[in-house]
Structure formats: structure tokens, C-alpha cells
Design an enzyme around this catalytic site. Sequence first.
Site, mmCIF file in Angstrom:
data_model
loop_
_atom_site.group_PDB
_atom_site.id
_atom_site.type_symbol
_atom_site.label_atom_id
_atom_site.label_comp_id
_atom_site.label_asym_id
_atom_site.label_seq_id
_atom_site.Cartn_x
_atom_site.Cartn_y
_atom_site.Cartn_z
ATOM 1 N N GLU A 56 -7.919 0.187 5.184
ATOM 2 C CA GLU A 56 -7.533 -0.409 6.463
ATOM 3 C C GLU A 56 -6.158 0.036 6.934
ATOM 4 O OE1 GLU A 56 -5.046 -3.146 4.006
ATOM 5 O OE2 GLU A 56 -6.826 -1.914 3.762
ATOM 6 N N CYS A 94 0.838 -1.201 0.000
ATOM 7 C CA CYS A 94 0.000 0.000 0.000
ATOM 8 C C CYS A 94 0.871 1.249 0.000
ATOM 9 C CB CYS A 94 -0.887 0.037 1.243
ATOM 10 S SG CYS A 94 -1.738 -1.501 1.572
ATOM 11 N N CYS A 101 -7.662 -0.038 0.363
ATOM 12 C CA CYS A 101 -8.670 -0.908 0.987
ATOM 13 C C CYS A 101 -9.204 -0.342 2.291
ATOM 14 C CB CYS A 101 -8.101 -2.287 1.246
ATOM 15 S SG CYS A 101 -7.675 -3.159 -0.231
ATOM 16 N N THR A 160 -8.545 -10.332 1.687
ATOM 17 C CA THR A 160 -7.493 -11.279 1.292
ATOM 18 C C THR A 160 -7.950 -12.138 0.122
ATOM 19 O OG1 THR A 160 -8.263 -12.922 2.896
ATOM 20 C CG2 THR A 160 -6.562 -11.390 3.634
ATOM 21 N N ASN A 203 -5.550 3.937 2.625
ATOM 22 C CA ASN A 203 -5.024 3.231 1.460
ATOM 23 C C ASN A 203 -6.162 2.757 0.566
ATOM 24 O OD1 ASN A 203 -5.947 1.196 3.255
ATOM 25 N ND2 ASN A 203 -4.661 -0.300 2.207
#
EC number: 1.17.4.1
Length: 826
Positions: free
Chosen positions: A391, A187, A389, A595, A387
Site C-alpha cells: 500500500e 515501511c 503490505c 491494521t 512495501n
Amino acid sequence: MATTSHVEHELLSKLIDELKVKANSDPEADVLAGRLLHRLKAESVTHTVAEYLEVFSDKFYDEEFFQMHRDELETRVSAFAQSPAYERIVSSGYLSALRYYDTYLYVGRSGKQESVQHFYMRLAGFCASTTCLYAGLRAALQRARPEIESDMEVFDYYFEHLTSQTVCCSTPFMRFAGVENSTLASCILTTPDLSSEWDVTQALYRHLGRYLFQRAGVGVGVTGAGQDGKHISLLMRMINSHVEYHNYGCKRPVSVAAYMEPWHSQIFKFLETKLPENHERCPGIFTGLFVPELFFKLFRDTPWSDWYLFDPKDAGDLERLYGEEFEREYYRLVTAGKFCGRVSIKSLMFSIVNCAVKAGSPFILLKEACNAHFWRDLQGEAMNAANLCAEVLQPSRKSVATCNLANICLPRCLVNAPLAVRAQRADTQGDELLLALPRLSVTLPGEGAVGDGFSLARLRDATQCATFVVACSILQGSPTYDSRDMASMGLGVQGLADVFADLGWQYTDPPSRSLNKEIFEHMYFTALCTSSLIGLHTRKIFPGFKQSKYAGGWFHWHDWAGTDLSIPREIWSRLSERIVRDGLFNSQFIALMPTSGCAQVTGCSDAFYPFYANASTKVTNKEEALRPNRSFWRHVRLDDREALNLVGGRVSCLPEALRQRYLRFQTAFDYNQEDLIQMSRDRAPFVDQSQSHSLFLREEDAARASTLANLLVRSYELGLKTIMYYCRIEKAADLGVMECKASAALSVPREEQNERSPAEQMPPRPMEPAQVAGPVDIMSKGPGEGPGGWCVPGGLEVCYKYRQLFSEDDLLETDGFTERACESCQ
């Protein structure tokens, strides 16, 4: 090694084509299709270590380790090829095999690929050579695992964890670890200066293009954009063009998430960039909002109150403040008349919900939670970008921020469960703090369990190894010295739903909730222990440690009221004393990412989510492959298969007696979303970055704006950092929950990373033309003054060309709205 003739090649291809289409209804066909694909590819992969080095040695950053230990490596690889671990890998189904050859196995000269065995050898060899290169890192490993002495024992340590898949790595790591001049960060975050045309040009062409070239997902803060008088949509289309260029013909598509705060004067146009009806939409990128808690408080308590919009050049310090300081600055600017528009706060919530239902985003993060729980005080330099995603959370104004990811495959930590990996050592030596912890969870398995419980010892072993793996990738694969020194790590998980199901529980059962907290507490504790060892022996303490909260004995869970600990506070206190004395190598530890990519390889459920479906499809680079829920089909009785196939594995569609038998395999759409939000809150004290928390709604629920709005408010009230990653919609007409291809109008990320590239995560299906009421843009200068200069006293202006309603009894009803065309639509 046997090879395939032309005739055999054609026969295998036909057999695979016949079998792979049965994967969602016949688990044996899925396994056989995967094994045949591995057999089909045997001709085009490397067979010996000598051949591997001949093909790939010019690509390695450290060929010496492989050459020096060539014979020993051949012995290890050959033994692995005959082991149960390898048998599990090649029996993980068609999608798993396809993922290896489509994405992860490195390609050398003349199209020769590394074999699966050599793939894991490369990863373990990279970690071993890096560990041996840094004496302090090796000393830390030997302190944690005293039985390790020789170079090859270091290699064995990593090789066993990677091949057993207890530790799974991010896509950048799996593709490029050991390859010369590679960036292994998953990231990249940046909040560039966008105040002028020159600054925008520099940010896009000098920096963003370079990050995308490195194949990393990028999060960009754009709250400062628009000061040059240009529309935000122009900037978004430029970013989208960058992404599309870099993704053309690329094995691993990347993307950008652009984050904005909702007080920005162009917030409606920003949201518009993802709407499917917008002919200038930006399908290759994603939007995100860093929402101050003031917005949620006003919406919850006084929903018809005004929300003021500001041009960023007149917004004072709003962008850099949070909490009470933000509120004081906000109202100061309002009192001073600095705002350039105002809108009913309900109207803005309409637009947010509309975009989320139709496009799956914006990602929504709570600004106060993200900043207040950081490891140092950020008042005056607040984060307002994450980032790709949503997280990973780091300040990114002064320099680019990066994070290296890995995840733990939780089903491998089950006791006596199929595919579980047993610990190979007695816990009598190593870190004394970890040895003081219990080996097994006290939560007992339920009826129908296939395991005797969950092994916390295996979880800690895997977390410890993952911390060393990430340390290797940071030391040898960071794009800048600043990002390397901060050593931001994000450890996540996959297969949490599999663990609960294998232990005989539904996802939200009380035992599941208890183990949910226990798992992440032990991961956080172990990561801190290991990072402290690495910091002590490498003498590399992250910059700012002495000014950090950790230096004062703080842990992330201290900031969360009512946190129940399973690890005795006395042991936490001993860890605190060690950290204060020895410092930490890493500045961050736990980040729960999607994931999807590596979960396809292991055959486990994605991240910490409930099962998305028991029979679905997945779009890869080359085809749309079926993706069965392997845990589900492993538990299905033979006499139930026909009934389950008729409903596509949907438990909710089964007759009551049969439904009760398979309740633990309900999908995320079947659960009360408030229960899932509460479980995210339960583990939040031990997740020092954030978690890609998604919402899963059925179409009939998503048709009411109040459903999603209330869930967002509930997440705010519980203090979640990431209030919503994706909003996924299950179509009412679907008999089977299928992950379908994005339409030409939409492009939703795919996930990797442990990952992140939302170009693999398919988007929720778009609903029919917007189900939301609200203005596309309202830029009033004063009470009742609309975009075209017209006035609607006592009402709220809505351009009728964009007005699309929810049900009449919706909380966000449109009573009092007055319709007329805005100037641009007349």
C-alpha cells in the site's frame, strides 16, 4: 497499588485459562479474561511516574520533558486510570490485553514493564516534547488548535486522542516512540542494483540486514536480478535466511516482499519460491508482481497470444517505463529478437493464479496506475516495487524510501454509539477551511442502528492529530535525511465494517458506499490542510514540491474519471490556492494498510475490510488466542446465542429468519467480490498511495481459475493500484471461519503497522495440491521450442509433473496443451 500473592497469581492464571477459551461464544468471559490479565500483570508494571522514570529514564531521548512535568504527568495519569477511557481499554477482551503485554509495553531493567497508563504517557510525551522542540511545529498546532498554549496542554492534546484511541499508531511507534536512537518508520522500500554478484552481496549484507535489524517491513525490487546468470531462487533463499535469522526469538517478526515484473526470464521460478510443494520454498518472505497493463489487455482480448520473456540485461528500459512508452519498448525488443523465451499469456496467468490460491500471494499491483497517479512524473524512472503490505508507493532506486503510518479508529467517530468519544471543544476556532465543512455525514442510519450518525468533525479532528503525530515521528525517528525530508505519511483506518454495522447497514449497501467515499475524501482533505499548515510554520517543504503536480493546483482525485465530491469544489479550490502559496510538509498522505495488530488492541475490525469472521483465532507470539467479533456479539440477542454458537457465528449458516436479522454481520467471503472491488475503486481517488486490497474466496470458487482471473481483470479495468494484496480462501469444510496457524510449509505475514509485518496476518489455508494448469518454466527460443529442445507444433508445452487441472469447463481450460516431461524431470 495492590499486588498479587503467589496463591492469587495461580488462581488468576487458572481463571484466565478457563475464561479465555470461551471468548468466541461468551463475550462476558472474554472481557473478564482480559481484565484479569491486566490484574495479573499489575505486579510487574510501573505504578508511579517517579518509578517509571527511575526504570526507564536512561532509555529516553528526551528525559527533560518528563522530569520537568513529573507532578503534572502524575496527575494526568492518575485521572486517566479512573476514567471511562481506561475502563474501555481494560474491558476490550483477552486478546487486547495479551497484545499490550506481549508486544507493545516497553520492558526495562529486571523485566519491569511500563503500565498501560505509562505506555500512553510515553507516546504522548514523545509527541509533546517533539512539538515543543520544533517551534514551527508548535506554531502549526496552535494555529490548528488556538486553545492550546502551555506545554502540558500540548501533552493533553496528544494524550486525549491516544487514550481515547481515536488515533492509533503503528507498531514501531508504539514500541519505540521516545526511546533513544529508535527508527519509527513502518515501511522501508528499496530497489537496489542487483546486476552483479558484488552488487547483490552489498544489497543483502550491507543494507537489507540493517533494515531488518530496525524491525521494519521491507519491500525490495528484484526485477534487475539474474543478470549474473544465477537463479532467482538463490537470491530469494538468501533473503529468506536473513529474515529467519532476525525473527528468531523476536517479539515482532518482520519480513520482506520481493517484487518482480512478469516479463522477467525467471518469472516462473520466482513464483515457485512460495509454492508449498517446492522443497526449497521461502516461507519467511513474500512475492509481488508489478504487472504492466499490456499483460492484462492481452490476457483479456487475446488470451492465447504469446507473452515474451527477457533477460534483464537485454530488457532495455522496460523496468523504467510504463504505459504507452512501455508498450513501444516491449514491442521494439520483440521485433529486435531480444527476448529469451515466450509463453502463452494464459499459461503465465495459470501460474499466477496457482500461486495465489495455494500461498495467498503474489501481491499484484498495476504498474501504470501506481506510476501515473504519483505526485510527479515518473516516466523513465518508474516504480516497480512497493512495501511489505503493497500500500506504500515511492520511488526507491536512488535512495531508500520510508513511510510513517498511523490510522483512525472509525467507530470512535460515531455519534452516540457505545465507546464513542465526544469532541471536547466547540468548532469555532481553528483552520477556517475545516470549520467550513459539515459536522455530520448526511447519510442517515438504518434500522437497528446504535448511533445517530457518523461525525465528520471527529474524523477530521482525529486525522489532524494523526498528521501531527506522524510529523513528530518523521522529525525524530527517520532512518535517513532523504526519507525524513520527503516526509511520506500513510494514514489508514480501522473499524470501517464496525461503523457500517453499527449504523444498521450491510457492508455493500448504498448508504455504506456513500459514507465510504465521504470518509476518505474528508481524511485526504484534512491531511492536506494540516500538512500545509505544518509546512508554512516549519518552513520545511518537501523537496521537489515546486516541480510537483501539487504546485500546479493538482489533487489526486483529478486523475480519476467520474469522481463525485461531497466537499464543495469551491472549498477544494481554496485549499489548492493555499497549497500553491504555502507548500506541503508531506509528499504523501493516505495509505490504507492492514491494521491487524492495533485492531486487536482496540477490538475493532481490521482496516477497511468486511468482517473476516465473527469467531476466529489469532496466533500471537506466545499462543493461539480466540478473537471474537466484538461488534457482532454486542448486537446479538441473548435468545440467539445458542444458535449462533452452533455455527461458529457464521451468518450464512443460519435459518433464513435468523440470517436476515444478522445480515450486516456477513463475512468478507459472503459478499460479491466485484462489489468489494468497486468500493475500493470508489475511495481510490482519495487514496494517494494505495490500499492493501485483498480478495476473499470460498474454496469452491477458488477451484476455478476463471474466478480469480476475472477478478484480477476487473480490478485492472477499474484502475486499482493494488489489484490484489492477499488471496484468502475459506475452506468449504469449516463450520466456523477460523484463522489457523500456518503450516510448517507456509508462513504468512503478521500485520502490524498499522502496520506492516505480514507475520501476524495468517495466510489463507493452502488448497490441496495445486489446482492450476500451466508450465513451471517455459524458456523457448522460437515457436514450439520447449525447455528441453523438444517441439510441440500448434500446442503449448506443459511438464506433466506439474500439470494439475481446474474443472473442465473452466475459462482457463487446457485444451490444446500437450504433456511430456521436460529435460529436468526425465
